[in-house]
Structures are given as C-alpha cells and as structure tokens.
Design an enzyme around this catalytic site. Structure first.
Site, mmCIF file in Angstrom:
data_model
loop_
_atom_site.group_PDB
_atom_site.id
_atom_site.type_symbol
_atom_site.label_atom_id
_atom_site.label_comp_id
_atom_site.label_asym_id
_atom_site.label_seq_id
_atom_site.Cartn_x
_atom_site.Cartn_y
_atom_site.Cartn_z
ATOM 1 N N ASP A 101 0.845 -1.191 0.000
ATOM 2 C CA ASP A 101 0.000 0.000 0.000
ATOM 3 C C ASP A 101 0.883 1.246 0.000
ATOM 4 O OD1 ASP A 101 -2.384 1.781 0.715
ATOM 5 O OD2 ASP A 101 -3.280 -0.218 0.878
ATOM 6 N N HIS A 131 -3.620 5.947 3.549
ATOM 7 C CA HIS A 131 -4.397 4.794 3.102
ATOM 8 C C HIS A 131 -3.821 3.483 3.641
ATOM 9 C CE1 HIS A 131 -5.964 1.825 0.118
ATOM 10 N NE2 HIS A 131 -7.029 2.611 0.121
ATOM 11 N N ASN A 169 -13.862 -0.231 -6.952
ATOM 12 C CA ASN A 169 -14.886 0.712 -6.513
ATOM 13 C C ASN A 169 -15.677 1.368 -7.636
ATOM 14 O OD1 ASN A 169 -14.049 0.237 -3.912
ATOM 15 N ND2 ASN A 169 -12.884 2.133 -3.706
ATOM 16 N N SER A 199 -11.188 -1.263 -0.499
ATOM 17 C CA SER A 199 -9.901 -1.222 0.201
ATOM 18 C C SER A 199 -10.073 -1.474 1.687
ATOM 19 C CB SER A 199 -9.233 0.143 0.012
ATOM 20 O OG SER A 199 -8.601 0.243 -1.227
#
Length: 700
Positions: free
Chosen positions: A167, A201, A296, A365
């Site tokens: 990430d 994130h 998404n 996520s």
C-alpha cells in the site's frame, strides 16, 4: 491507485473553520482595563493586555464561552480576598454547583452565555469558562470487527504466520499500531520510506488488520497479540504506483515469509508479468494467500490483481452493515468473498505522515483487510495447513446475507461475508466435504448404514437451476427425499439415503425449461444405485423422466438401531418415517440405541402444532446447506397427528459438519399461532443444544 477514501478531510476542515469563527465572536469579554494607568493591583505594575492578547485562544477560558442555553460555568476570582468577598455577600443568591476554594473559584449555573459574559467583565474575576464535559478515553471496536466475529479469537503469537500489506506505507509511531522489531518493510521506489505513509491509506488498512488492544483508539482483526507485519510500499504518497513496483513489493512479501498479502489497490488492466509471477508461486507450491480489493467502480468490470484467475488470489467485495453490497463495490464472477467496507473507522496518518489519528472511510480497500486479517488469524492457529485449506475454510464458512436467499455464490458478495469463528472451526476439522471449492474433486463421505442404500447421482448441465427431482416410496406413498437446489453447472451432486428393505420406489426428475439435462446444453446425466447396483439412469428427456425400481415385500423386521421414529404419546396413528405405521394406539418402544465407533447419536424431538402436515425437516452432512449430502428427511404430509411429540434418532459421523433445517409450509412455524409446537436437537442423549418452534418459513 487505491480503493477507499472519501472527502472527509474537507468536511473536517470546514467544521474547524466554523468553530474558529464562533470562538472569535466569544472572546470579546473584558479581562481588565483597556485604557488608563497600569494595574496596580496585587499583581504589581502589570501592563494592560492588548486586544490580540485578549483574543489569544491559549488563554484560560478563551474558547470556552458560547451562546447556548443554561449551563455550568467555572468562575475564578482574581485573589483570595475577592473570592472571600463573594462568599460573604453573594453566595446565598448565586446558584453555586461546586466550590473550588483551592483556586479561589466557584462552579455557578448561569442561564446563558450573556450572563457568563457579565461575570467575566467583573473587576474581581480573573476568568470565566464553561464547565466542559470530559469523557473517558475508551477503545472502540469498529462494527466490522464484530460483524466478522474476530474480536474473541486470539492471534497465536509465535506461530510464524506473518501478514504483508502492499500500500502507501505504514504509520510507524502511531500509538495504536504495532511498533517493534516484528515490523519490517521495503520500498521499491527511489524516494520515500516504507515506514512513512504520506497518504494515510496504508495505515488505515493496517489498523483494520492489526490495530492493537491497548485501551485507546480502535482494535483490528488481530488485536489480541502483535502480529508480524511486512510492509511493501507499492504505492507512493500520492496513492499511485506501477505494476513493476507492486510486483517488486509482492516478491518482497514472499521473501519475508508472509503467508497472507493484502492488496487494497488495483487497475483495469491485467499484467502478464504479474500473472507469470502468480503462476510461478503456484507451481513452486508457495503457501501464500493474496487478498485483493474487488474495485470501486460500482459495475461488473474486472479489476486487477483481484480478478486474476489464480487459486492464490481472492477478490473481496464490500458490504454495508446490513449485508447489502455497497453501491460502489464491483460485482463479477471473480468475486470470492465479502467484508464490511462502508464507514470503517481505523488508524490514519496526517500532515504527510507526521501526525497520527483516526477516521472512517469507505471502499473495497477497507473490506479487503478484514478478510486478510481473518486469514492470518485462523492460520496462526494451524500454521501447518495449506493455502488451499485456508482459502476453502474462508469461502465455505462465509455467511450469505439473508437478502440473497439460498445462493451458494453470486457475483455480488461471492460466497458471503467472511466469518472468523466459522472459518476457524472448519479449519480445525478440515471437513470440506460440503464445500464447493473442493467437493468436485473429492469422493463423497461413505454412509454407514445397516439397511438398504439408495444413491442418487446428478450431473447438471450448464443450467443447473432448472433441475429438480423427488424420490417416493410407492408402498407407503411417502416422499423419501427430494432436491430442487443445484447452484453449480456441470457439477456432480450425490445424495445417499438409508431405506428399509422390500420397497418399491418412484423416481421423477424434471427440467423446468423442457430440454432435459443432456445434450443440448451440456452433458448432464443421472444415475441411481440401489445397494451399489445401477437401477436407473438417463439425461436425455424433455420436461420429465420417471423411473420405478424395487418391489414391495413383506413388512420389514424390527428397525435397526440406526433409525428410530416413535411418538412419546399415543397418537391416533403413530408415525414411523421409514416403516409402515403401527396399527396399535400404544406408543412403540424405542430400540436401545448404539452408534458404531466414530459416530454419535443425533436426536430430534418434535411436537407438532395443530397443522402437523405443514412440517418438514431434513438433516444434511456438509458445511454448506446447498452442497451437503442428505442423510434423512421428513416431507410435508408425513406428520398427521396434532399436538403430538415424535422422536427421530440417527447416527452421524463424529467431527463432521451437519446442517439441520425445519420448514413450515404456511410460514408460521410450530408455535404459537396454531398450537404450542416445538422441537429440540441433542447429541448422545445429552441435554438439547438447540431448541425452537417460533419461526416463520424455516429455521436451520
């Protein structure tokens, strides 16, 4: 790019500005003379504060006045003399709540902020502030942790099961994340550090997986112990990366010994290099599970790496707290499983990674680390299990939300919402006989039966939902077994049934479209074995095919101990599901029950309501209802006596998963609209471990 993150930061900034404006309006009270000679009071020759100093929010009481309703205010007097004068002359008429004599103060209930302003302007008062509410600093359990039932399962420290997160980095130093020598990392790019998360994130993902239980902030899936983590900074601080960078991070995860890799990232195009890497891992027998966000876009498009067709990759959809697929979550035939992904609170970094905090974000996520965390959690209990075992346990034990009916798997949520408690239990026994991901290549579990055995083998065509069948005992005119739920195409389903000898059986198979199960749309077929010999087979028909086999003989001998069914009170006609009913009104005696080694006694005690013919039940062997093997069943119309108690007993294999389902044809259960019916189930003659009766259409 990553999949998560909403514009909550902007909203927070807006609120901050609003409060700042309000504070500016409230800091206009008099704190001392604004003109004239210096104050020669007890503090000596002190110059007057200017307006900027008066508005300084760092001053006591500066930001804590407002124009609200009645409230308590802390009033601190300039000195002991001023406080004493107030106590002697005004205390009786003031609405004092609490005395703060140690600091020359009082807590006074005032009608509004204007009244507080008047107190603040008094020459004998040092400052006034609202008595603000103070709350305990408690740790919060995000709803997703409870939804996946991970809170009460401990990660096994020292198991060697490590997780990797690819990430934007890791907020090392966050007080709610592991910060020790168990955390390692790698950055494939030329700038930045793996332990600095300039976006937040990756830190949010890490918190959902591994936030520690320390009485502050939140908890993660593996909160009970520090889980070893490896961080692959596959995305930069801007949230973007390259396939080569992600690939290097994946290799770093594997080399670090990670068994689970979370990838809350993706793009619309597959990479040949990544596919080749996955194929190499599979061919090398590498035990690593890659858990990736489905995407998404809110459509049926594919996102990668989630949609790679690899046994090592799981695609995770996002659901809301009620189990509905989140509107943004992509849906397609690569979706394997689902997890909470809406309003997920977790750890974050701020100010380019320099500060730490918490916030709630939406996204697949946010769903993916729930699954990755559960995978690592259950694997830590059985570290010698294979990646195939762990994946099957996760998928086969997932809970399908009720709104999706009897679906085994669909494009919306895959096999359902991940469940740590179920998955751990399934992994413990490794009973995957009813699991669709393994069942097609496994032989069915042998059925231990001292009577005759009928085995019905159905191979579906490419339209499996059109197929249904029913088996009836022609001698007693009772239904023996039936099935109308075949979710998988070109899949072999096997049902074994113990039956008494000397029966004639009527088998009827139907196709709702009218083209049979062979050969227009696949090579479907059926085969019926009676005590191991084929007595009927086929597949090429239109709407239905009927076969009759066996012969009605003399009444069977006394029931073998494997199956008994006898009322505990004398009904008008006693019920015996496998044998002709007795002709006497007295209850028959239950045979002394003894199960063979490796089996346990399963007992059902059922009291009918006023409409006994509406009751049906079945018990299956297998972890999932839809693919389980039927052991025994009673159909609608079998029970004929109201308010009568029946007992059914069979032997089932020990340490196997079993499903029990009871149905009511009128959708009003056994209790309590039309009589006080009920049921209970027990093992080995012990106290019932479950009972019920007040249900609607079905309970299982």
């Amino acid at each position: 790019m990553y999949f998560g993150h909403t514009a909550i930061s902007t909203l927070c900034l807006f609120n901050f500005v609003s409060f700042a404006v309000a504070d500016k309006l409230l800091r206009n009270r008099k704190l001392g003379p604004s003109n004239g000679p210096p104050d020669n009071g007890p503090h000596g020759n002190r110059p007057h504060r200017n307006k900027d100093e008066e508005d300084d929010p760092r001053r006591p009481g500066g930001p804590n006045l407002d124009f609200g309703q009645e409230a308590d205010y802390i009033v601190v007097f300039k000195d002991e003399s001023s406080h004493s004068s107030f106590s002697q002359n005004e205390m009786a008429t003031a609405n004092c709540v609490r005395h703060l004599n140690f600091m020359n103060g009082e807590v006074i209930k005032l009608p509004n902020a204007q009244a507080a302003q008047q107190w603040a302007e008094r020459d004998d008062v040092l400052f006034v502030e609202k008595d603000q509410e103070v709350r305990k600093l408690a740790e919060e359990v995000p709803y997703g942790i409870n939804l996946v039932e991970a809170l009460n399962i401990d990660y096994v420290a020292g198991s060697g099961v490590k997780a990797c997160i690819i990430d934007t980095g890791y907020g090392r130093g966050h007080p709610d994340l592991p910060n020790n020598n168990l955390i390692t990392g790698f950055n494939p790019y030329g700038s930045g550090e793996w332990f600095v998360d300039g976006d937040g994130h990756g830190t949010h993902v890490a918190g959902t997986m591994a936030a520690v239980g320390n009485n502050i902030g939140v908890v993660g899936v593996t909160s009970k112990a520090n889980m070893p983590l490896h961080i692959g900074k596959g995305l930069g601080d801007d949230g973007f990366g390259s396939n080569s960078g992600v690939l290097a991070a994946m290799e770093s995860c594997v080399q670090s010994g990670a068994k689970v890799i979370n990838m809350s990232l993706g793009g619309p195009d597959a990479s040949g290099a990544v596919e080749e890497f996955l194929t190499k891992l599979e061919n090398d027998g590498t035990d690593v599970l890659i858990v990736a966000a489905a995407g998404n876009n809110g459509d049926s498009s594919f996102s990668f790496p989630a949609s790679y067709n690899s046994p090592l990759v799981m695609s995770v959809a996002a659901v809301e707290s009620n189990g509905d697929r989140a509107g943004f979550s992509q849906y397609n035939n690569q979706v394997d499983i689902a997890a909470p992904g809406v309003d997920i609170k977790s750890t974050v970094t701020m100010n380019a990674g320099r500060d730490f905090g918490y916030t709630s974000w939406d996204g697949t996520s946010m769903a993916s680390p729930h699954v990755a965390g559960v995978a690592a959690l259950i694997w830590s209990h059985y570290p010698s299990k294979s990646v195939a075992d762990v994946r099957t346990a996760l998928e086969c034990s997932a809970v399908m939300p009720e709104q999706y009916g009897d679906d085994v798997k669909n494009n919306e949520v895959g096999y359902g919402v991940v469940n740590a408690k179920n998955a751990l239990a399934l992994l413990e026994f490794s009973d995957f006989s009813g699991c669709p991901t393994i069942a097609p290549t496994m032989a069915p579990t042998p059925l231990d039966c001292s009577e005759d055995i009928i085995e019905i083998i159905i191979t579906t065509d490419i339209y499996p939902s059109e197929t249904a069948w029913v088996l009836t005992n022609s001698c007693s005119n009772t239904e023996v077994a039936s099935e109308d739920n075949h979710p998988f195409g070109e899949y072999e389903y096997t049902t074994k049934i113990c039956v008494p000898p000397g029966g004639e059986y009527f088998f009827r198979i139907t196709d709702s479209f009218g083209d049979g199960i062979c050969c227009s749309n696949g090579q479907g077929s059926y085969n019926i074995l009676y005590n191991g010999e084929s007595v009927a087979s086929g597949g090429e028909f239109l709407n239905e095919d009927i076969k009759i086999f066996g012969q009605c003989g003399t009444p069977p001998p006394s029931p073998a101990p494997q199956v008994t069914a006898t009322p505990s009170v004398a009904p008008t006609s006693s019920h015996s599901p496998s044998y002709p009913p007795t002709t006497t009104g007295a209850p028959s005696q239950v045979a002394t029950f003894s199960c063979p080694s490796g089996q346990v006694e399963f007992s059902l005690t059922l009291t009918t309501d006023n409409y006994p013919e509406e009751t049906k039940w079945v018990i299956k062997e297998g972890f999932r209802w839809q693919t389980g093997t039927t052991l025994t069943t009673e159909s609608f119309g079998t029970y004929t006596s109201s308010q009568t108690t029946y007992t059914e007993t069979i032997c089932i294999i020990k340490n196997k998963s079993h499903y029990f389902r009871i149905n009511d044809k009128a959708n009003d259960g056994l209790c309590c609209d039309h009589g006080n019916g009920e049921y209970s189930i027990a093992l080995n003659g012990q106290e019932p471990f479950h009972s019920g009766g007040n249900f609607g259409k079905k309970e299982q």
